[in-house]
Motif scaffolding. Structure first.
Motif, PDB file in Angstrom:
ATOM      1  N   LEU A   1       0.842  -1.203   0.000  1.00 56.36           N
ATOM      2  CA  LEU A   1       0.000   0.000   0.000  1.00 56.36           C
ATOM      3  C   LEU A   1       0.872   1.246   0.000  1.00 56.36           C
ATOM      4  CD1 LEU A   1      -3.146   0.039   0.312  1.00 56.36           C
ATOM      5  CD2 LEU A   1      -2.779   0.704   2.639  1.00 56.36           C
ATOM      6  N   MET A   2       1.955   1.216   0.801  1.00 55.81           N
ATOM      7  CA  MET A   2       2.818   2.393   0.899  1.00 55.81           C
ATOM      8  C   MET A   2       3.651   2.571  -0.375  1.00 55.81           C
ATOM      9  SD  MET A   2       2.012   3.899   3.468  1.00 55.81           S
ATOM     10  CE  MET A   2       0.395   3.237   3.664  1.00 55.81           C
TER      11      MET A   2
ATOM     12  N   TYR B   1       3.374   5.948  -2.436  1.00 49.85           N
ATOM     13  CA  TYR B   1       4.578   6.753  -2.705  1.00 49.85           C
ATOM     14  C   TYR B   1       4.706   7.026  -4.192  1.00 49.85           C
ATOM     15  CZ  TYR B   1       9.425   8.123  -3.017  1.00 49.85           C
ATOM     16  OH  TYR B   1      10.562   8.809  -3.301  1.00 49.85           O
ATOM     17  N   ALA B   2       4.436   5.990  -5.020  1.00 45.04           N
ATOM     18  CA  ALA B   2       4.540   6.207  -6.470  1.00 45.04           C
ATOM     19  C   ALA B   2       3.514   7.228  -6.928  1.00 45.04           C
ATOM     20  CB  ALA B   2       4.341   4.886  -7.205  1.00 45.04           C
ATOM     21  N   MET B   3       2.320   7.206  -6.330  1.00 43.66           N
ATOM     22  CA  MET B   3       1.294   8.153  -6.753  1.00 43.66           C
ATOM     23  C   MET B   3       1.635   9.576  -6.339  1.00 43.66           C
ATOM     24  SD  MET B   3      -2.043   5.902  -6.013  1.00 43.66           S
ATOM     25  CE  MET B   3      -3.342   7.079  -6.180  1.00 43.66           C
TER      26      MET B   3
ATOM     27  N   LYS C   1       7.588  10.887   1.258  1.00 41.42           N
ATOM     28  CA  LYS C   1       8.199   9.992   2.244  1.00 41.42           C
ATOM     29  C   LYS C   1       7.586  10.182   3.624  1.00 41.42           C
ATOM     30  CE  LYS C   1      12.430   9.016  -0.120  1.00 41.42           C
ATOM     31  NZ  LYS C   1      13.590   9.693  -0.666  1.00 41.42           N
ATOM     32  N   ILE C   2       7.347  11.476   4.012  1.00 41.85           N
ATOM     33  CA  ILE C   2       6.733  11.726   5.325  1.00 41.85           C
ATOM     34  C   ILE C   2       5.355  11.083   5.388  1.00 41.85           C
ATOM     35  CG2 ILE C   2       5.805  13.530   6.818  1.00 41.85           C
ATOM     36  CD1 ILE C   2       8.034  15.360   5.768  1.00 41.85           C
ATOM     37  N   THR C   3       4.561  11.259   4.290  1.00 43.40           N
ATOM     38  CA  THR C   3       3.203  10.702   4.284  1.00 43.40           C
ATOM     39  C   THR C   3       3.222   9.193   4.444  1.00 43.40           C
ATOM     40  OG1 THR C   3       2.745  12.404   2.671  1.00 43.40           O
ATOM     41  CG2 THR C   3       1.041  10.770   3.021  1.00 43.40           C
TER      42      THR C   3
ATOM     43  N   CYS D   1       1.548   7.113   7.526  1.00 40.07           N
ATOM     44  CA  CYS D   1       0.450   6.173   7.269  1.00 40.07           C
ATOM     45  C   CYS D   1       0.890   4.745   7.531  1.00 40.07           C
ATOM     46  CB  CYS D   1      -0.027   6.285   5.830  1.00 40.07           C
ATOM     47  SG  CYS D   1      -0.797   7.829   5.448  1.00 40.07           S
ATOM     48  N   GLY D   2       2.078   4.380   7.008  1.00 36.31           N
ATOM     49  CA  GLY D   2       2.561   3.024   7.176  1.00 36.31           C
ATOM     50  C   GLY D   2       2.777   2.675   8.630  1.00 36.31           C
TER      51      GLY D   2
END
Lengths: 140, 81, 274
Positions: free
Chosen positions: A27-28, A32-34, C6-8, C12-13
């Motif tokens: 999911l991450m 990240y790609a989006m 990266k922060i997001t 979230c992760g």
């Protein structure tokens, strides 16, 4: 000996929910790609990965240990009543499978629409890079 | 479900997903996406979701790769990231 | 943008991983997802619908409304692709022809091109000579793919498969024909208008089956109402109703996949493509 025990404990802890950890990582990767990728097709690839991560989550929810695939065992002919009693614990939960089966097909249809939009953008601006498109938009 | 196979496939899935978004060529990225879909298809089969696996094999690995390649045929395979 | 991304994903992760430890164990038969609705489906599918594959019976019968609107969504996506890409262009058309006896390639502008000629053959602007081995192999394969697709649609009650998978396989066979030969030959066999009509017809078969139940005096999508028409009892009628609905889904999905491929591979021109 204690170290081996700790490592074994750690491994079992990770392996018990490995599918859930993987779904978070995928999911991450997709998110990240989006957000951060510059190329429009790369963003679409990220969207597809995001979608499949959610599908992985749903299918993992439906899994049952020591259960069979969700096709009910039955005797020959189209008997209405089952020969033996059907126990729900013997079969994997079919409901997430149904939801995700349709989601995959709708996903490829939306992928087609997204790629059509990318082709339109390329025809208009001659580039798939987000920053180059922004530059052209500002100079107008 | 066999745990070692499940763990190996999960690691391969993550590797191919990361490869699909980091490779600097869009054609390679779409082919990596097809490989990713096939690995997921294997994962659904291991988890007993046979109908989902069938759909993923036909749709995700077959048709969506063709769509990506035909879109790249009309745009460009060059990318900066 | 990269730092923001990266922060997001770290935030979230981290949150998702933190709350994952509260989930029920992987493979737990008593998890909330597996205890409320799905036991009913598994235990009653044979009594209610005479379909052993629970996924098929839930897809087409218990959750029939869901699948009906999914099919509509797929048709809408095909239509959106068509409307996005198919815009009439005013640019001068250029076509390339090969003179077979001499092997000379001609570029012709405007409307003065020979459409049916014994000595000139039309070629694409990005022309790759077609390979005989690929053409021949694909022609043999296509018929087997189509027979397998029909089997998948018809046997979806008892084995993995059904309308969606069979429809995509049928669509893939035509797409394989377009890739191995050229796009114009495929469009001559299965045109764009045909694809649009088949897509609409598939949705119509689904909704028509459901509306027939309404016309026979029972609820929408209650296939038991078809029993007098089919000459079977009310439970087998549900099984046949599911088959009819699956055929509708297969036709719609097949047509929309082909339609999207034609539009994407020729960028809307329907003239020359991948």
């Amino acid at each position: 000996m204690e170290l081996i025990e700790t490592v074994k404990h750690m491994f079992l802890f990770i392996a018990a929910k490995a599918n859930y950890w993987t779904y978070v990582i995928l999911l991450m990767v997709g998110l990240y790609a989006m957000i951060a990728k510059n190329n429009l097709v790369k963003k679409i690839v990220g969207m597809t990965i995001f979608q499949t991560a959610v599908i992985l989550f749903y299918v993992s929810i439906g899994y049952k240990k020591d259960a069979s695939i969700p096709i009910v065992m039955h005797g020959s002919g189209h008997g209405h009543a089952a020969d033996a009693a059907i126990r729900a614990a013997d079969y994997i939960n079919p409901l997430p499978h149904v939801l995700m089966l349709t989601a995959i097909v709708v996903g490829v249809a939306t992928l087609g629409v997204a790629l059509a939009l990318a082709i339109k953008v390329y025809k208009e601006y001659g580039s798939l890079e987000e920053d180059e498109i922004h530059k052209q938009l500002r100079s107008r | 479900m066999i745990l070692p196979i499940d763990l190996i496939v999960l690691v391969l899935v993550i590797v191919s997903a990361v490869a699909a978004i980091t490779v600097k060529d869009l054609l390679s990225a779409s082919v990596m996406l097809g490989a990713y879909s096939f690995l997921l298809c294997l994962l659904w089969t291991v988890m007993g979701a046979v109908d989902v696996a069938f759909t993923e094999a036909t749709v995700g690995a077959g048709v969506s790769t063709v769509f990506c390649v035909s879109a790249i045929f009309h745009t460009t395979r060059r990318t900066k990231d | 943008m990269k730092i923001l991304g990266k922060i997001t994903i770290l935030l979230c992760g981290g949150l998702l991983l933190f709350f994952t430890s509260d989930f029920p164990d992987f493979g737990d038969a008593n998890s909330p997802a597996s205890t409320h609705l799905s036991p009913y489906f598994i235990e009653h599918t044979l009594e209610d619908t005479a379909v052993p594959n629970v996924v098929t019976s839930v897809l087409a019968d218990y959750r029939g409304y869901d699948t009906m609107f999914e099919t509509t969504v797929i048709l809408t996506a095909g239509l959106a692709c068509f409307l996005l890409l198919k815009i009439p262009t005013k640019e001068v058309k250029q076509r390339y022809y090969r003179h077979e006896p001499t092997g000379v390639t001609l570029r012709i502008e405007g409307d003065r091109y020979p459409d049916k000629s014994a000595v000139f053959t039309r070629i694409d602007s990005t022309w790759v000579p077609s390979d005989m081995i690929i053409n021949f192999t694909c022609r043999i394969l296509i018929s087997f793919i189509q027979i397998f697709a029909l089997y998948v649609v018809a046997h979806g009650h008892h084995s993995p498969g059904g309308g969606f998978q069979g429809g995509v396989l049928l669509g893939a066979s035509v797409i394989l024909f377009a890739i191995s030969g050229n796009l114009r030959a495929a469009i001559k066999q299965f045109g764009e208008k045909t694809a649009a009509l088949f897509g609409a017809a598939g949705v119509f078969i689904y909704v028509g089956t459901a509306a027939l139940c309404l016309a026979l005096g029972e609820n929408f999508l209650n296939y038991s109402a078809l029993a007098p028409l089919l000459g079977t009892d009310r439970i087998m009628a549900r099984s046949h109703g599911i088959l009819s609905v699956e055929i509708g889904v297969a036709v719609a999905v097949m047509a929309v996949m082909i339609w999207i491929y034609y539009n994407l591979s020729s960028a809307g021109k329907q003239d020359e493509g991948l």
